[in-house]
Write a protein that holds these residues in place. Structure first.
Motif, PDB file in Angstrom:
ATOM      1  N   ASP A  83       1.206  -0.991   0.423  1.00 48.16           N
ATOM      2  CA  ASP A  83       0.033   0.288   0.049  1.00 48.16           C
ATOM      3  C   ASP A  83       0.744   1.287  -0.085  1.00 48.16           C
ATOM      4  OD1 ASP A  83      -2.362  -1.281   0.012  1.00 48.16           O
ATOM      5  OD2 ASP A  83      -2.418  -1.501   1.924  1.00 48.16           O
ATOM      6  N   ASP A 103      -7.890 -13.747   1.834  1.00 49.16           N
ATOM      7  CA  ASP A 103      -8.208 -12.355   1.946  1.00 49.16           C
ATOM      8  C   ASP A 103      -7.346 -11.644   0.777  1.00 49.16           C
ATOM      9  OD1 ASP A 103     -11.013 -12.689   1.800  1.00 49.16           O
ATOM     10  OD2 ASP A 103     -10.450 -11.489   3.916  1.00 49.16           O
ATOM     11  N   GLY A 106      -6.334 -12.798  -3.122  1.00 44.10           N
ATOM     12  CA  GLY A 106      -7.298 -12.423  -3.987  1.00 44.10           C
ATOM     13  C   GLY A 106      -7.352 -10.988  -3.645  1.00 44.10           C
ATOM     14  N   GLU A 107      -7.251 -10.644  -3.679  1.00 43.85           N
ATOM     15  CA  GLU A 107      -7.230  -8.782  -3.439  1.00 43.85           C
ATOM     16  C   GLU A 107      -5.899  -8.374  -3.579  1.00 43.85           C
ATOM     17  OE1 GLU A 107      -7.662  -4.576  -0.804  1.00 43.85           O
ATOM     18  OE2 GLU A 107      -7.927  -6.409  -0.285  1.00 43.85           O
ATOM     19  N   TYR A 108      -4.466  -9.290  -3.594  1.00 51.17           N
ATOM     20  CA  TYR A 108      -3.275  -8.365  -3.266  1.00 51.17           C
ATOM     21  C   TYR A 108      -3.167  -8.728  -4.741  1.00 51.17           C
ATOM     22  CZ  TYR A 108      -3.482  -5.274   0.071  1.00 51.17           C
ATOM     23  OH  TYR A 108      -3.528  -4.098   1.038  1.00 51.17           O
ATOM     24  N   THR A 152      -9.353 -12.930 -10.636  1.00 55.99           N
ATOM     25  CA  THR A 152     -10.012 -11.920 -10.495  1.00 55.99           C
ATOM     26  C   THR A 152     -10.651 -10.530 -11.684  1.00 55.99           C
ATOM     27  OG1 THR A 152      -9.393 -10.540  -9.261  1.00 55.99           O
ATOM     28  CG2 THR A 152      -9.821 -11.882  -8.146  1.00 55.99           C
ATOM     29  N   THR A 172      -2.019  -1.243  -9.560  1.00 54.31           N
ATOM     30  CA  THR A 172      -2.596  -0.547  -9.153  1.00 54.31           C
ATOM     31  C   THR A 172      -2.614   0.578  -9.144  1.00 54.31           C
ATOM     32  OG1 THR A 172      -2.472  -0.398  -6.894  1.00 54.31           O
ATOM     33  CG2 THR A 172      -3.856  -2.298  -7.502  1.00 54.31           C
TER      34      THR A 172
END
Length: 220
Positions: A83, A103, A106-108, A152, A172
């Motif tokens: 982050d 999690d 999946g997210e990162y 994803t 991102t």
């Protein structure tokens, strides 16, 4: 040691010890790096210990018994570090089999699901970021239990294997990650490993707005 921008996290079980595949490629590319050895445990770097580094390369080798890959505290530290703008490269065929899709994964790392033990035998770069990379043959120093990945929404495939998606990338605009569901050490010969790593490091560093000097972490 010279100031290091890369932290190499050795999370294999030394059966076999595959660190040399990574250090040889980094040395060939003239990259400065430091090493953290988890000794096949969840003794992993904290967010503060990750903070000086631009890029983290985390590998699990043939480790398929718990723990293999970042644990709960390791995931939290990596999330905190990412982050703030890091680039994470994760390589290992049994990381997902061991941890499943958490999690963080999946997210990162952009994994929706995976099919285990697909036995990829080659990979080729695809998409805007990895197009033109490979194809590379995979010759495993242990049993081939590599996976097929389902991304994803909005996550790109970086490396396409002969059995399906073998590598994903996430960008991102703040952080970057790429997960390879095959071991980097399977890429053969050594010149191909160095080429793949060179491209990956260039992708990690693309779009950087400033240059920083990073201090090395003493190996545990």
């Amino acid at each position: 040691k010279s100031p290091a921008a890369i932290l190499l996290v050795d999370d294999d079980d030394n059966n076999p010890d595959v660190r040399g595949y990574y250090t040889a490629a980094l040395d060939t590319l003239g990259q400065s790096y430091a090493v953290w050895d988890t000794h096949n445990s969840d003794t992993e770097p904290s967010a503060a210990q990750l903070a000086p580094y631009e890029i983290v390369i985390w590998f699990v080798g043939d480790g398929w018994k718990s723990p293999a890959g970042p644990g709960t505290s390791g995931e939290a530290a990596l999330a905190n570090w990412l982050d703030t703008g890091g680039c994470l490269v994760v390589s290992g065929q049994d990381y997902l089999w061991n941890r499943q899709v958490t999690d963080f994964i999946g997210e990162y790392l952009g994994v929706a699901s995976f099919a285990g033990d697909a036995a990829q035998t080659s990979v080729t770069g695809v998409g805007e970021a990895f197009s033109g990379v490979g194809p590379y043959s995979l010759s495993y120093p242990f049993y081939n239990f590599s996976d097929v990945l389902s991304p994803t929404a909005g996550v790109s495939v970086a490396l396409q294997g002969d059995k399906g998606s073998a590598g994903l990338l996430v960008d991102t605009g703040v952080y970057k990650t790429t997960l390879w569901a095959f071991p980097f050490e399977a890429v053969s010969p050594a010149a191909d490993r160095a080429e793949l790593l060179e491209h990956t490091l260039a992708w990690c560093r693309s779009g950087a707005t400033e240059y920083q000097i990073f201090l090395p972490l003493i190996e545990k």
